[in-house]
Structures are given as structure tokens and as C-alpha cells.
Write an enzyme that holds these catalytic residues in place. Structure first.
Site, PDB file in Angstrom:
ATOM      1  N   TYR A   1      39.779  28.677 -24.357  1.00  0.00           N
ATOM      2  CA  TYR A   1      39.983  29.474 -25.773  1.00  0.00           C
ATOM      3  C   TYR A   1      40.658  28.530 -26.593  1.00  0.00           C
ATOM      4  CZ  TYR A   1      42.104  33.323 -28.467  1.00  0.00           C
ATOM      5  OH  TYR A   1      42.367  34.188 -29.172  1.00  0.00           O
TER       6      TYR A   1
ATOM      7  N   ARG B   1      34.121  31.391 -40.874  1.00  0.00           N
ATOM      8  CA  ARG B   1      35.441  31.064 -40.810  1.00  0.00           C
ATOM      9  C   ARG B   1      35.917  30.881 -39.398  1.00  0.00           C
ATOM     10  NH1 ARG B   1      40.363  33.835 -39.898  1.00  0.00           N
ATOM     11  NH2 ARG B   1      39.789  33.033 -37.918  1.00  0.00           N
TER      12      ARG B   1
ATOM     13  N   LYS C   1      36.310  35.055 -26.571  1.00  0.00           N
ATOM     14  CA  LYS C   1      37.232  36.202 -26.607  1.00  0.00           C
ATOM     15  C   LYS C   1      36.718  37.088 -25.635  1.00  0.00           C
ATOM     16  CE  LYS C   1      39.402  35.332 -30.641  1.00  0.00           C
ATOM     17  NZ  LYS C   1      40.815  35.509 -31.056  1.00  0.00           N
TER      18      LYS C   1
ATOM     19  N   GLU D   1      34.990  38.935 -35.677  1.00  0.00           N
ATOM     20  CA  GLU D   1      35.945  38.102 -35.528  1.00  0.00           C
ATOM     21  C   GLU D   1      35.373  36.675 -36.364  1.00  0.00           C
ATOM     22  OE1 GLU D   1      38.038  38.095 -32.485  1.00  0.00           O
ATOM     23  OE2 GLU D   1      38.991  36.443 -33.736  1.00  0.00           O
ATOM     24  N   ASP D   2      36.431  36.170 -36.865  1.00  0.00           N
ATOM     25  CA  ASP D   2      36.159  34.939 -37.837  1.00  0.00           C
ATOM     26  C   ASP D   2      34.959  35.084 -38.859  1.00  0.00           C
ATOM     27  OD1 ASP D   2      38.016  34.255 -35.975  1.00  0.00           O
ATOM     28  OD2 ASP D   2      37.234  32.345 -35.439  1.00  0.00           O
TER      29      ASP D   2
ATOM     30  N   ASP E   1      39.725  41.450 -35.623  1.00  0.00           N
ATOM     31  CA  ASP E   1      40.913  40.971 -34.557  1.00  0.00           C
ATOM     32  C   ASP E   1      41.891  39.865 -35.567  1.00  0.00           C
ATOM     33  OD1 ASP E   1      42.114  40.291 -32.250  1.00  0.00           O
ATOM     34  OD2 ASP E   1      40.819  38.359 -32.073  1.00  0.00           O
ATOM     35  N   ASP E   2      41.010  39.306 -36.738  1.00  0.00           N
ATOM     36  CA  ASP E   2      41.980  38.403 -37.503  1.00  0.00           C
ATOM     37  C   ASP E   2      42.932  39.160 -38.386  1.00  0.00           C
ATOM     38  OD1 ASP E   2      40.447  36.042 -36.543  1.00  0.00           O
ATOM     39  OD2 ASP E   2      39.067  37.162 -37.207  1.00  0.00           O
TER      40      ASP E   2
ATOM     41  N   ASN F   1      45.221  28.317 -36.519  1.00  0.00           N
ATOM     42  CA  ASN F   1      44.447  27.558 -35.211  1.00  0.00           C
ATOM     43  C   ASN F   1      43.426  26.653 -35.858  1.00  0.00           C
ATOM     44  OD1 ASN F   1      45.974  28.995 -33.260  1.00  0.00           O
ATOM     45  ND2 ASN F   1      44.926  31.071 -33.972  1.00  0.00           N
TER      46      ASN F   1
HETATM   47  O1  LIG Z   1      41.014  32.797 -31.533  1.00  0.00           O
HETATM   48  C1  LIG Z   1      42.317  32.636 -31.853  1.00  0.00           C
HETATM   49  O2  LIG Z   1      42.982  31.731 -31.477  1.00  0.00           O
HETATM   50  C2  LIG Z   1      43.131  33.405 -32.771  1.00  0.00           C
HETATM   51  C3  LIG Z   1      42.096  33.800 -34.011  1.00  0.00           C
HETATM   52  O3  LIG Z   1      41.689  35.067 -33.886  1.00  0.00           O
HETATM   53  C4  LIG Z   1      41.767  32.907 -34.962  1.00  0.00           C
HETATM   54  O4  LIG Z   1      42.579  31.770 -35.267  1.00  0.00           O
HETATM   55  O5  LIG Z   1      40.983  33.125 -35.662  1.00  0.00           O
HETATM   56 MG   LIG Z   2      39.808  34.905 -34.918  1.00  0.00          MG
END
Ligand SMILES: O=C([O-])CC(=O)C(=O)O
Ligand SMILES: [Mg+2]
Length: 647
Positions: free
Chosen positions: A195, A248, A266, A338-339, A361-362, A503
Site C-alpha cells: 500500500y 489523481r 485497496k 478512488e483517486d 474514499d478520498d 501521499n
Molecule cells: O491511498 C492512500 O494511502 C490514501 C489515499 O486514498 C490517497 O492518498 O489518495
Molecule cells: Mg485515494
């Protein structure tokens, strides 16, 4: 057309204590599980294919007469009573279960190459006899515990994190249960490998390290055919999808199709930390192109070589995807966004939150984890949320998501209107402090934070003017919490709270060492990516990790096990509350505002239970009757990676 049936003979449940409700569900399920359609299935489109790396067999009929076999039923039987039963009960039509290829039994050589069933040297003498493995393995029989010891040594021998990552991916492709056992038993050590931060580098280099395709790719080429694509996925009882369009990826920007590492990573946490069985997890990457020039010019780039589709073309593909998911898996499948880049993330969440079980999640997961840390930190600094002033660097998904959840919780605690409590929360973006005079030119998600104030150009000035007690970095820009900024925070506050959330590590607004050193050891610090402990003036400081990985696995489990059909903000607050309650006095004594990841399965069970309880209270949970002890129920639903015995 012909078909035959085989049974899975599984004797190691690894789970116990299911309620009578689960037993009923188990009976219902076991009938279905005993049936494995052999070949061909529904139509002339039957074909051979690749199933997670193993060739689907065209088994001769006489082979099928053999009694002992390992059938393709994954973990369903052992985790009967768990969420998959909930899912199984309300399937809309049997049509969902028709696969376009034949599913066969695994034995002998093929069994060793099927990651779901392979146990390597752990196959017992009897199993070796019964499943045609004699001679295919060296004579020694080695238990799973010993395999774990061997594998952790193997991973440790690599110095380069990306090599460790590749060793872990290789194991996942070879022996899924050993992968999860290793990950669960060494979670603190291996989380940074599978991760954040290593997964970021893996995504950047995905083209060159790409060995086995993982997850499902849906590109513009599949427009009009997304349902068919979903049917190609070998598993049918999907409960969680993590989807990205790669625009992103962490704080690394547009990585296009190579963002696949994120849904894969994830979802491995959904299993390891939250106990959702691997076969219920589906990683998906939507490929609408990329605007990353480097990738467009890279001959090893694995995605569509075109610039990103936008507007109607993008919206149509996403809509077809969202519709196809619901048609294929029913309305209780959780879709985790996600992202995605800001512009799409907010729109997608807004558009689908009332028709699908969706969660970003973000925006929401990060908000929930940060709120938990802040609530916990009040034990160290005193006061209520309403007594604090918050300043963010970064006003995108994470920044505005966290800000809104803090406001929501504060408003609930004080009975003050949301607009009023928002005034304690300030955000800085690339143009400076967000103030009312900028309102007309602001994106819609920033507007609630445009308070009355004179313009302020940079973060340092904003700290000096606003005098925050809490500084939160969500900018995706590394090293932006400078010495001056942290010193200013330390001059204003006895114990400044500093959260450096971007991150991977390279994008973190400051390091743990900087936060402690520049605040003379007074900062309460946590970061999105992990930092090792820091020694400062003879004292050891252990930084916490404010990462959404604390929340989404337990949160998802809570939704699934209760059959929840929509995500409500109160469920996020319930998750925060449960996480904050898991921080022990011993953790506080070390200055920690998050519990260690070592106890994450217990933490996830508590989060799941609190989320489910809230969902029942709000009438969003459809699994009835409500289990009496939700923590126990959550634990009983969790996948365990211990090997099963094959008869
Ligand atoms: O993935 C991770 O560590 C946390 C997260 O969702 C991101 O930074 O987009
Ligand atoms: Mg993320």
C-alpha cells in the site's frame, strides 16, 4: 448442453459462532455452492479462458466421476453466515450467475497453479494422494506457519521497496491464502509494501513491472459492452468494487491506466484488514485516456494512448458502468471511488449517492479517519471540537471532505447551524486563503469555505492571521509545511496538532522529524504515509498514520454485513467515533492519536459494528433481523486465510 456437479469438501471452517440467522443463510447457500457447472455453460459462446492465471479445463466426463475434488467455490462455504450470504439472498435474477465459459475442478498440476487453492508444500500426504499431486512437490510437508516464516524472510531480503512489492504480488498470484496470512501476521511491516507509499511507485512503473493482469480494465473501447466485460470476471458474488480512472493517483497526478495498482492495493486491504473475502472484491480501472505526456510517449504504457475523454463522453461511459454494475451485482454492491480528480470525484459522488451504494474514499474515508484522530487528540489537548480552529493547506477532495465532516460533527455536538461552525475552518489553496472576495471564481466545493477576511497570499501569513490550533495538509505538495510554518504553529499553541496527509511520502507536507524538531517536540503529529519513530533530545516520538486504510475496510464490512443500501454522512461519523474509541491510554501516553495497525481486525470489527448499528437506526440496513451482538457478528463474517483441508 451437458452439465455435471461437484462438491467442495471443506473441513476447516476457521470460523465459528454464527447466529441462527447465519445458519439459515448457510443452508440456503450450501445448496447453491455444491453446484459447479462443468461445461459448456449457457450457450455456444463457451470457451477456454484464463482464470486468475490458471487455464480453465475442458474436463473429460469420465474425469468428473471421481469423488474427491477441489471445486471452484472459494471461501464461500467457510465464511457462511458472513456478508456473502446477505448478498446471496437477494439476487435479483439468476441471470447474474450465467458465465460465458465453463468452470471446472482443479486437481494435480492445475491445482498447484490456482492461487485460490494452492497450498504449496502444505498439501498433506492424503491430499497429495487424493489430488494427483504425487511427484509434483518435493516430499517435505510444511505447515502454513512455517511458510509464513520463510516468506517474510524472503521479502525482507530485498532492500528496495518495489522489489518487496513485486515479491508480494508474486505471492498473491501464486498462493492467495499465504499472501493474506503473511499480510495479516506482519501487517505493520507489510502495509507500506503493498500500500502507500510503495504502491505509488508501483503505479508509476506499472508498465515495466506488469506481469499478470490484475483486476478488470474498462476502456472507451468497451463502450456499449460493459455488462459483457463484467461477465468476463470469473467471480460472480461481488460485494465491493474499488474503481479509479487514474487521473489523481495519490499525490502523483495522472497515471492513467497504471492507476490499477490502487484498486488492487485497496482491495487487498479490504480482505486483510476488514475480512471481506478476496473473491468478493473486484478492482476496476476505467481508461478514458491520459493527459500524462510521459505515458503517452512510453512504448510500455499499458493504457489507451489518447488524451482524456471529458464531458459527455466521460459521463456516458461512467453511467453505463454504474448501471451495468447494479444490473450485474444488485444494489447492495459497494462501489468505492478512488483517486478520481476533483472535478469528477465530487460530481460522481453527488450524482450516484442517491441511487447506488457509493463511497468516495478520498473525500469521505479520509474525512472519517481525520475526524477520529482529532476527536482522540482532544484527550491530549483538551476542549471540544468547537474550541479549535482549523487551517488546511489544500482545498480538494480530502481538504473539503474533512472540513465538512468536522463541521457536521461540531454542529451535532453544539446544536449550532452548520454555516456557523464552518466559520472556524479555513482553507488555503494555490491562490491563498479562501475568502469571500474570491467567491465568484471558486469551484462549487470550495464556496462554503469562503469566509469574510482580507486576502492572504500564502500559508505562513494565513497561520499568523488565523492562529489555528490544528494545521492539516491535503495539498499533494511535498515539503510545504516549512520550518517557519511549523515554528509559527508552535509559537501559537502549546501542543500544535499537525497532520501531514498527502501521499506518498514524497508528497507529505512535512516529515515526522521536521514536525517534532521544529516544534521542540511539542507537536501532535500524524501523516498519511508512514514515518518511522523519531528521536529528539533523548525522547522517542512515534508518529501516527492518519490514513483512510483505518476506515474503509471496516466501514465496507459494516455496510455489507447489514445489507445497507445507501451511505449516509452519519455512517461516516459512526466510523470515526468507533475508531477514536479504539485509542487506548497506552497509545495516548506515547502521544498517539491512532491505535497501532497490529490490532486492525479488532478495530475494523468495531467500526463495522458501529456503522451497521447506525444504518439499522436510520432504516438503511436491509438484513433483518438485526444481529444482537454486531461486533461478534462482524468478527464471524471475516475471512480467515488459514488453509482449508481438501478431502
Ligand atoms: O491511498 C492512500 O494511502 C490514501 C489515499 O486514498 C490517497 O492518498 O489518495
Ligand atoms: Mg485515494
Amino acid at each position: 448442453m451437458f452439465s455435471s456437479t461437484r462438491c467442495a469438501f471443506l473441513s476447516n471452517s476457521g470460523l465459528g459462532g454464527c447466529s441462527s440467522l447465519c445458519d439459515a443463510a448457510q443452508k440456503k447457500r450450501s445448496t447453491r455452492l455444491r453446484v459447479v457447472s462443468m461445461t459448456p455453460s449457457s450457450s455456444s459462446s463457451s470457451r477456454s479462458g484464463d482464470r486468475n492465471g490458471s487455464v480453465v479445463m475442458e474436463t473429460p466426463l469420465k474425469e468428473l466421476k471421481k469423488e474427491s475434488t477441489v471445486a471452484d467455490v472459494d471461501d464461500n462455504a467457510i465464511s457462511a453466515g458472513g456478508p456473502q450470504d446477505v448478498y446471496g439472498e437477494d439476487r435479483a435474477t439468476e441471470d447474474h450467475f450465467v458465465t460465458p465459459w465453463s468452470v471446472s475442478v482443479a486437481s494435480g498440476y492445475t491445482l498447484l497453479r490456482d492461487p485460490h487453492f494452492n497450498k504449496g508444500l502444505a498439501f498433506t500426504e492424503d491430499e497429495r494422494d487424493a489430488h494427483y499431486l504425487r511427484g509434483l512437490l518435493p516430499p517435505s510437508v510444511i505447515p502454513q506457519e512455517t511458510q509464513v516464516k520463510k516468506m517474510i524472510q524472503h521479502v525482507r531480503q530485498y532492500q528496495v521497496p518495489l522489489q518487496k512489492y513485486m515479491a508480494m504480488m508474486d505471492l498473491q498470484e501464486r498462493n492467495e491464502r499465504l499472501f493474506y496470512k503473511l499480510l495479516i501476521d506482519h501487517v505493520e511491516e507489510l502495509l507500506p509494501v503493498v500500500y502507500t507509499p510503495t504502491v505509488g511507485e508501483a503505479c508509476q512503473k506499472y508498465g515495466s513491472i506488469f506481469m499478470h493482469p490484475q483486476g478488470l480494465y474498462i476502456s472507451l473501447k468497451e463502450k456499449g459492452k460493459i455488462r459483457e466485460v463484467l461477465r468476463n470476471w470469473p467471480e460472480k458474488n461481488i460485494q465491493v468494487i474499488v474503481v479509479t480512472d487514474g487521473e489523481r493517483i495519490l499525490g502523483l497526478g495522472d497515471l492513467g491506466c497504471q492507476g490499477m495498482g490502487i484498486p488492487v492495493g485497496k482491495l487487498s486491504l479490504y480482505t486483510a484488514l476488514g475480512g471481506v473475502r478476496p473473491s468478493a472484491c473486484l478492482p476496476i480501472t476505467i481508461d478514458v485516456g491520459t493527459n500524462n505526456e510521459k505515458l503517452l510517449n512510453d512504448e510500455l504504457y499499458i493504457g489507451l494512448k489518447q488524451r482524456r475523454a471529458t464531458g459527455q463522453e466521460y459521463a456516458e461511459l461512467m453511467h453505463e458502468f454504474m448501471t451495468a454494475v447494479k444490473q450485474t451485482y444488485g444494489e447492495k454492491v459497494l462501489i468505492q471511488f478512488e483517486d478520481f480528480a476533483n472535478h469528477n470525484a465530487f460530481n460522481l459522488l453527488e450524482k450516484y449517492r442517491s441511487t447506488h451504494l457509493v463511497f468516495n474514499d478520498d473525500i469521505q474515508g479520509t474525512a472519517s479517519v481525520v475526524l477520529a484522530g482529532l476527536v482522540a487528540s482532544l484527550k491530549l489537548v483538551g476542549g471540544n471540537l468547537a474550541d479549535h480552529r482549523f487551517l488546511f493547506l489544500g482545498a480538494g477532495e480530502a481538504g473539503t471532505g474533512i472540513a465538512e465532516l468536522i463541521a457536521l460533527e461540531t454542529s451535532k455536538q453544539t446544536n449550532a447551524p452548520l454555516e456557523e461552525v464552518r466559520k472556524n475552518i479555513w482553507l488555503v489553496d494555490s491562490k491563498g486563503l479562501i475568502v469571500s472576495s474570491r467567491k465568484d471564481s471558486l469551484q462549487h466545493f470550495k464556496k462554503p469555505w469562503a469566509h469574510e477576511h482580507e486576502p492572504v497570499k500564502n500559508l505562513l501569513d494565513a497561520v499568523n492571521k488565523i492562529k489555528p490550533t490544528v494545521l492539516i495538509g491535503t495539498s499533494g505538495q511535498g515539503r510545504t509545511f516549512t520550518k517557519e510554518v511549523i515554528e509559527a504553529m508552535a509559537s501559537i499553541n502549546k501542543r500544535p496538532i499537525i497532520l501531514s496527509l498527502s501521499n506518498p511520502t514524497s508528497q507529505s507536507e512535512c516529515t515526522a522529524e521536521e514536525a517534532y524538531k521544529w516544534s521542540q517536540g511539542r507537536a501532535i503529529f500524524a501523516s498519511g504515509s508512514p514515518f518511522p519513530p523519531v528521536e529528539y533530545e533523548g525522547k522517542v516520538f512515534v508518529p501516527g498514520q492518519a490514513n483512510n486504510a483505518y476506515i474503509f475496510p471496516g466501514f465496507g464490512l459494516g455496510l455489507i454485513m447489514s445489507g445497507t443500501i445507501r451511505v449516509h454522512d452519519d455512517l461516516l461519523l459512526a466510523a470515526s467515533e468507533a475508531l477514536a474509541a479504539q485509542v487506548s491510554q497506552e497509545n495516548f501516553d506515547k502521544g498517539l492519536i491512532y491505535p497501532p495497525f497490529t490490532n486492525i481486525r479488532k478495530i475494523s470489527a468495531h467500526i463495522a459494528a458501529n456503522v451497521a448499528a447506525k444504518a439499522y437506526e436510520l432504516g438503511l440496513a436491509t438484513r433483518l433481523p438485526q444481529p444482537k451482538d454486531l461486533v461478534k457478528f462482524a468478527e464471524s463474517c471475516m475471512y480467515t486465510p488459514a488453509y482449508r483441508s481438501y478431502r
